[in-house]
Design an enzyme around this catalytic site. Structure first.
Site, PDB file in Angstrom:
ATOM      1  N   SER A 152       0.834  -1.195   0.000  1.00  0.00           N
ATOM      2  CA  SER A 152       0.000   0.000   0.000  1.00  0.00           C
ATOM      3  C   SER A 152       0.874   1.251   0.000  1.00  0.00           C
ATOM      4  O   SER A 152       2.018   1.215   0.458  1.00  0.00           O
ATOM      5  CB  SER A 152      -0.893   0.006   1.252  1.00  0.00           C
ATOM      6  OG  SER A 152      -1.542   1.259   1.423  1.00  0.00           O
ATOM      7  N   TYR A 166      -1.938  -1.358  10.256  1.00  0.00           N
ATOM      8  CA  TYR A 166      -1.952  -1.517   8.801  1.00  0.00           C
ATOM      9  C   TYR A 166      -0.693  -0.915   8.187  1.00  0.00           C
ATOM     10  O   TYR A 166       0.015  -1.566   7.409  1.00  0.00           O
ATOM     11  CB  TYR A 166      -3.197  -0.852   8.203  1.00  0.00           C
ATOM     12  CG  TYR A 166      -3.307  -1.001   6.702  1.00  0.00           C
ATOM     13  CD1 TYR A 166      -3.836  -2.166   6.156  1.00  0.00           C
ATOM     14  CD2 TYR A 166      -2.889   0.010   5.842  1.00  0.00           C
ATOM     15  CE1 TYR A 166      -3.935  -2.313   4.781  1.00  0.00           C
ATOM     16  CE2 TYR A 166      -2.985  -0.135   4.474  1.00  0.00           C
ATOM     17  CZ  TYR A 166      -3.515  -1.293   3.937  1.00  0.00           C
ATOM     18  OH  TYR A 166      -3.603  -1.436   2.572  1.00  0.00           O
TER      19      TYR A 166
END
Length: 262
Positions: A152, A166
């Protein structure tokens, strides 16, 4: 076609190859499965629920591709090894590993729970490593292969939300990719990652349907839109194909220019 041009066409041919797509029933994963199948690849895609995986596989077969859906609980390391061994036994080898597994639990950093931290790191970083390890064991000494992980933009950029586990797990994945690429290069195994910005899938629909979130999000993306699953699939197809044989250890940002200006 002239022979000198044919060699370029073959750079993007996946015929005769077998891909394991972990998380292949998700929004990004299913697009990648379709992309691989369109180039002649046999696709084995996983989901925690077998029927969900097989539904995607059935649609690919109906469109003329070769796909099979299987169940895999990716937070169970023994299950990962058993699944990989079964696929290698049934198909001879796994040429391409595509890891699309990932989730998050949002909470303020000062309130984050240990069990939620462990769940995200197990389901993202630990799973990614043991998937790669299991597949690599069948590729070492047998011509190598391709490993691709979805990470990401938040692997290198913070966010004004409670994404601490995350972001940290994705940052760890970036370093894992570089380390595995370095260790396994001598075996002919390339390891790379794709780092998207927000991609239009059901997983993030609640954010993209919220004007208060969506409008400023677009303002930060130079190309003025979020990613579509086919954008990520196109990059995965390149990294899976012979065209990328000299690319390894790279984190490629599919982000519309976000990391160019932040």
């Amino acid at each position: 076609m002239d022979q000198s041009l044919e060699k370029y066409a073959k750079l993007f041919d996946l015929s005769g190859r077998t891909a394991l797509v972990a998380g292949g029933a998700g929004g990004i994963g299913s697009a990648i499965c379709e992309g691989f199948a369109s180039r002649g690849c046999t696709v084995i895609l996983t989901s925690r629920a077998a029927d969900k995986a097989e539904k995607v596989a059935q649609a690919i077969r109906a469109a003329g591709g070769d796909a099979q859906g299987v169940a895999l609980a990716v937070d169970e390391m023994d299950a990962i090894g058993a699944c990989v061994e079964r696929i290698q036994r049934e198909h001879g080898r796994i040429d391409i590993l595509m890891n699309c597994i990932g989730s998050h639990i949002e909470a303020a950093a000062e309130e984050y729970k240990e069990e939620d931290w462990d769940r995200i790191f197990t389901g993202s970083l630990k799973t990614a490593f043991f998937l790669s390890q299991a597949v690599a064991r069948g590729q070492i000494g047998k011509g190598g292969g391709k490993h691709i992980h979805i990470t990401s933009v938040r692997s290198s950029l913070g966010i004004h939300r409670g994404y601490v586990s995350y972001c940290a797990s994705r940052g760890g994945m970036n370093m894992m990719v570089k380390q595995l690429a370095t260790e396994w290069a001598r075996h002919g195994i390339t390891v790379n990652a794709i780092a998207p910005t927000f991609t239009r899938t059901d997983l993030v629909a609640k954010y993209l349907n919220d004007p208060a979130f969506y409008t400023p999000l677009l303002a930060r993306i130079p190309l003025g839109r979020v990613a579509e699953p086919i954008d990520i699939a196109a990059l995965a197809m390149y990294l899976a194909a012979p065209a990328s044989n000299f690319i390894t250890g790279q984190i490629i940002f599919a982000d519309g220019g976000v990391t160019a200006c932040q």
